[in-house]
Design an enzyme around this catalytic site. Structure first.
Site, PDB file in Angstrom:
ATOM      1  N   ARG A 117      78.164  62.103  46.304  1.00 11.36           N
ATOM      2  CA  ARG A 117      78.100  61.986  47.746  1.00 11.36           C
ATOM      3  C   ARG A 117      79.537  61.599  48.259  1.00 11.36           C
ATOM      4  NH1 ARG A 117      73.898  60.059  51.140  1.00 11.36           N
ATOM      5  NH2 ARG A 117      72.461  59.903  49.191  1.00 11.36           N
ATOM      6  N   ARG A 128      77.300  69.759  44.297  1.00 12.63           N
ATOM      7  CA  ARG A 128      76.023  69.250  43.464  1.00 12.63           C
ATOM      8  C   ARG A 128      75.758  70.288  42.407  1.00 12.63           C
ATOM      9  NH1 ARG A 128      72.151  65.239  47.142  1.00 12.63           N
ATOM     10  NH2 ARG A 128      73.896  63.866  48.027  1.00 12.63           N
ATOM     11  N   GLU A 150      68.404  65.830  44.529  1.00 10.60           N
ATOM     12  CA  GLU A 150      68.154  66.965  45.698  1.00 10.60           C
ATOM     13  C   GLU A 150      69.470  67.865  45.682  1.00 10.60           C
ATOM     14  OE1 GLU A 150      69.016  67.454  50.430  1.00 10.60           O
ATOM     15  OE2 GLU A 150      68.287  65.350  49.803  1.00 10.60           O
TER      16      GLU A 150
END
Length: 425
Positions: free
Chosen positions: A275, A390, A347
């Site tokens: 994040r 990610r 995710e």
């Protein structure tokens, strides 16, 4: 944005769909505003028509030297002139309240979206690959990637928290991932675009980030916004246009920097790359007819899944429930990649069909083949193909070795300039 005519015609069904998303009924307040703004419009039209008629009658009365009638009519016109600005001001105020209320309502879920309050209501649909087995304790990437070139300390000195500097081989690996994804998505039929990273209010409103999510964005001193995702730029490429049906579907892809303030994310994923305020993502956007949108949604999901499979990264696909979907989505599939360091799926892509919700905000339409006048709103879809940072995390953790080195996935070797592994400096 919703069609007020549908709300007028089926207020009970509209509120029932909102209730599935955990939103209180909105039709009573909306319809009250709508009724008042329409009443004001009618009142203004009647007053304007009467003022025009009376003005003509004044001339006729004067021509006939009927001063009494002329004076009465002049007084009436003066009263109308005094009344109309107040009506116009009230009309503007009521219309602004109506448009603001309408813009704040989320999209309605598709009928087959499972009902649920939060992520616990999401439904797993598919798994691919098996989580790797290690003969050592798997670590999270912040715990071993520093010697590979992942530098949070320098980034903190430069920019503060939630930024990273990538150096050497790990920077090359991130560049390789972005190039690999773009090559695969263009091969899958998406047109590569290099879009603006700074956009105007209208663009961010069109894709639904404004006004509700302004605090999650970064704004410049001249009023522009840094894009939180290339979805904003790519989708707005068709704003205020009327397309031909034969042009559709349009499919775009872009590798861009993305910027998010993460205003509501205090305490979440404070370590590592999961994040960040600034990150790279390959975005997929499609503009379709309503009849095409479900099939294109499946194609886009498959295009994202194919990246994970070629990189041999285990993942699962889930359908989001009504309480976990984004504001603009009517149906969303999430792809979650296995992260050994956390021993869970996280995710990595979210692929959404927004129906005509964004198109109404952008006034993006198409003309069906064979029709010379009528137009319909397009359907818009968007998703990650994939989030590069990610994916980098997933590669680091799934390909880690006991000595702190990381193997390079075979699919990326042509992009790595001869590197087959990352080794600690």
């Amino acid at each position: 944005m919703h069609d007020i005519r549908l709300i007028r015609d089926e207020p009970t069904a509209f509120d029932a769909a909102l209730r599935r998303r955990g939103v209180a009924p909105m039709s009573p307040s909306l319809l009250a505003l709508d009724e008042r703004r329409r009443a004001i419009t009618t009142e203004l039209q009647v007053a304007q028509a009467r003022r025009n008629d009376a003005s003509k009658a004044i001339g006729q009365a004067k021509a006939q030297k009927d001063e009494a009638t002329a004076a009465t009519l002049m007084a009436e016109v003066a009263a109308l002139k005094e009344k109309m600005p107040a009506l116009e001001a009230e009309g503007s105020e009521v219309d602004a309240a109506f448009q603001s209320a309408l813009a704040a309502i989320p999209n309605l879920p598709a009928d087959d979206v499972p009902e649920g309050a939060d992520e616990s209501g999401n439904v797993e649909q598919h798994r691919w690959g098996n989580p790797p087995s290690f003969d050592f304790v798997a670590r999270e990437h912040p715990d071993f990637a520093g010697p590979l070139g992942l530098d949070f300390e320098s980034a903190a000195l430069i920019s503060g928290a939630r930024f990273a500097v990538l150096k050497g081989g790990i920077a090359r690996l991130q560049r390789a991932l972005g190039a690999f994804m773009l090559d695969r998505q263009t091969a899958a039929g998406f047109t590569e675009v290099i879009p603006p990273l700074l956009v105007r209010d209208e663009a961010v409103f069109g894709t639904g980030q404004l006004p509700k999510f302004a605090e999650d964005l970064f704004q410049t001193t001249d009023g522009r916004w840094l894009i939180p995702t290339a979805e904003v730029s790519l989708t707005n490429m068709v704003r205020e246009q009327i397309l031909g049906e034969t042009e559709l579907p349009l499919k775009f892809t872009a590798l861009t920097q993305c910027f998010r303030s993460e205003a509501g994310a205090a305490g979440r994923d404070t370590r590592g790359l999961i994040r960040q305020h600034q990150f790279e993502k390959v975005e997929l956007v499609a503009i379709t007819t309503p009849e095409q949108s479900d099939a294109v949604h499946a194609e886009m999901t498959r295009a994202a899944e194919a990246i994970l499979e070629e990189l041999a990264l285990p993942y699962r696909r889930v359908m989001l429930c009504t309480g976990d979907m984004g504001f603009t989505a009517r149906k969303t599939f999430d792809l979650e990649v296995w992260l050994p360091g956390q021993a869970c799926y996280r995710e990595i892509s979210s692929i959404s069909n927004c129906g005509d919700f964004q198109a109404r905000r952008m006034n993006a339409r198409y003309r069906p083949t064979g029709e010379s006048k009528g137009t319909r709103f397009v359907h818009t879809l968007n998703g990650s193909g994939l989030a590069v940072g990610r994916t980098l995390v997933a590669v680091l953790e799934n390909y880690q070795r006991a000595d702190g080195s990381v193997a390079i996935p075979e699919a990326l070797l042509p992009y790595m300039g001869g590197l087959t592994e990352l080794r600690p400096a």
